[in-house]
Design a protein around this motif. Structure first.
Motif, mmCIF file in Angstrom:
data_model
loop_
_atom_site.group_PDB
_atom_site.id
_atom_site.type_symbol
_atom_site.label_atom_id
_atom_site.label_comp_id
_atom_site.label_asym_id
_atom_site.label_seq_id
_atom_site.Cartn_x
_atom_site.Cartn_y
_atom_site.Cartn_z
ATOM 1 N N GLY A 170 0.789 -1.223 0.000
ATOM 2 C CA GLY A 170 0.000 0.000 0.000
ATOM 3 C C GLY A 170 0.819 1.269 0.000
ATOM 4 N N ILE A 171 1.999 1.252 0.616
ATOM 5 C CA ILE A 171 2.794 2.472 0.744
ATOM 6 C C ILE A 171 3.706 2.679 -0.462
ATOM 7 C CG2 ILE A 171 4.441 3.737 2.186
ATOM 8 C CD1 ILE A 171 1.707 3.314 3.455
ATOM 9 N N ALA A 172 4.323 1.612 -0.954
ATOM 10 C CA ALA A 172 5.295 1.742 -2.038
ATOM 11 C C ALA A 172 4.682 2.286 -3.319
ATOM 12 C CB ALA A 172 5.959 0.391 -2.304
ATOM 13 N N ARG A 173 3.388 2.075 -3.517
ATOM 14 C CA ARG A 173 2.733 2.567 -4.736
ATOM 15 C C ARG A 173 2.744 4.088 -4.821
ATOM 16 N NH1 ARG A 173 -3.687 2.268 -3.499
ATOM 17 N NH2 ARG A 173 -3.578 2.828 -1.301
ATOM 18 N N TRP A 174 2.974 4.762 -3.696
ATOM 19 C CA TRP A 174 3.005 6.223 -3.712
ATOM 20 C C TRP A 174 4.170 6.758 -4.551
ATOM 21 C CZ3 TRP A 174 2.188 7.055 2.284
ATOM 22 C CH2 TRP A 174 0.876 6.707 2.601
ATOM 23 N N ALA A 175 5.241 5.991 -4.678
ATOM 24 C CA ALA A 175 6.362 6.447 -5.504
ATOM 25 C C ALA A 175 5.917 6.583 -6.959
ATOM 26 C CB ALA A 175 7.532 5.476 -5.390
ATOM 27 N N GLY A 176 5.109 5.650 -7.426
ATOM 28 C CA GLY A 176 4.586 5.748 -8.771
ATOM 29 C C GLY A 176 3.599 6.893 -8.923
ATOM 30 N N TYR A 177 2.801 7.111 -7.905
ATOM 31 C CA TYR A 177 1.816 8.193 -7.939
ATOM 32 C C TYR A 177 2.509 9.544 -8.093
ATOM 33 C CZ TYR A 177 -2.384 10.836 -6.696
ATOM 34 O OH TYR A 177 -3.459 11.698 -6.714
#
Length: 235
Positions: A170-177
């Motif tokens: 859930g947290i690592a996807r923020w890098a792509g965002y």
């Protein structure tokens, strides 16, 4: 009663708790909190006076806040050889605690400046640029640490998946965002691990739930409840 997870959208850090509940395979319900709608319903203060997600209403009707506490609560219910948690006092438990603490503090906080630059309309371009620079530096440092941790390893803790992997999804996807870097080129071990997680049906379910898309639970999801109905189970 069945536990109820209060999850926030969009891009909530509660994503990992949904994944963990799916992996756990025990009956649960969800209560959706639209984080961009202000003010939040006043009744939510009875669940978490800080007005944050995730929060969990346990099977006993007890509210529990903070991702670290929720994930360890779920892990404690699955301590078998292939379980999501480890017995307290063992090296596995210490390692799980260490990784969860890293993800819940350093990794989570690294994105703080980026979200601030994204959300604060009152900041000028210069301040936003500085926040993005500081955030990107902190996120890169954390991804480098994770890439080293995952070198030659299938999971974050030991030889089986754990609640730490659920939270990472859930947290690592923020890098792509925030479009920070080419993940596969710069952090191949993290990219490999996240690719495996994103292919997991529980992760796909959590993503669909957030987007209100058609979804199929691979756990024991029993549907959504309203906040008012959820509060009826509070003791």
């Amino acid at each position: 009663m069945e536990p109820i997870l209060f999850y926030g959208v969009p891009q909530g850090c509660s994503f990992g708790s949904i994944v963990a509940l799916e992996w756990l395979g025990r009956p649960y319900r969800l209560c959706r909190i639209e984080m961009l709608q202000q003010p939040w319903p006043a009744g939510y203060a009875r669940i978490n006076p800080m007005f944050q997600t995730p929060a969990l209403l346990t099977a006993e009707g007890r509210p529990l806040a903070e991702s670290l506490a929720i994930l360890q609560h779920l892990a404690a219910q699955d301590l078998g050889p292939q379980g999501l948690g480890h017995v307290q006092g063992t090296p596995g438990f210490d390692r799980l605690n260490e990784v969860l603490a890293f993800l819940n503090t350093d990794f989570f906080a690294a994105f703080g400046p980026l979200w601030l630059a994204y959300e604060r309309e009152d900041l000028d371009d210069g301040k936003k640029a500085l926040l993005r620079t500081l955030g990107a530096e902190a996120v890169r440092k954390c991804f480098a640490a994770l890439d080293g941790l995952l070198a030659g390893r299938e999971w974050l803790v030991g030889e089986r998946r754990s609640v730490a992997d659920a939270y990472l999804a859930g947290i690592a996807r923020w890098a792509g965002y925030h479009r920070l870097f080419d993940l596969g080129a710069e952090y191949p071990n993290v990219a490999r691990h996240l690719g495996k997680l994103h292919a997991d049906p529980a992760v796909a379910f959590a993503d669909a739930i957030e987007r209100k898309a058609p979804s199929t639970s691979v756990g024991a999801f029993r549907g959504h409840v309203s906040l008012d109905d959820a509060l009826q189970g509070l003791r």
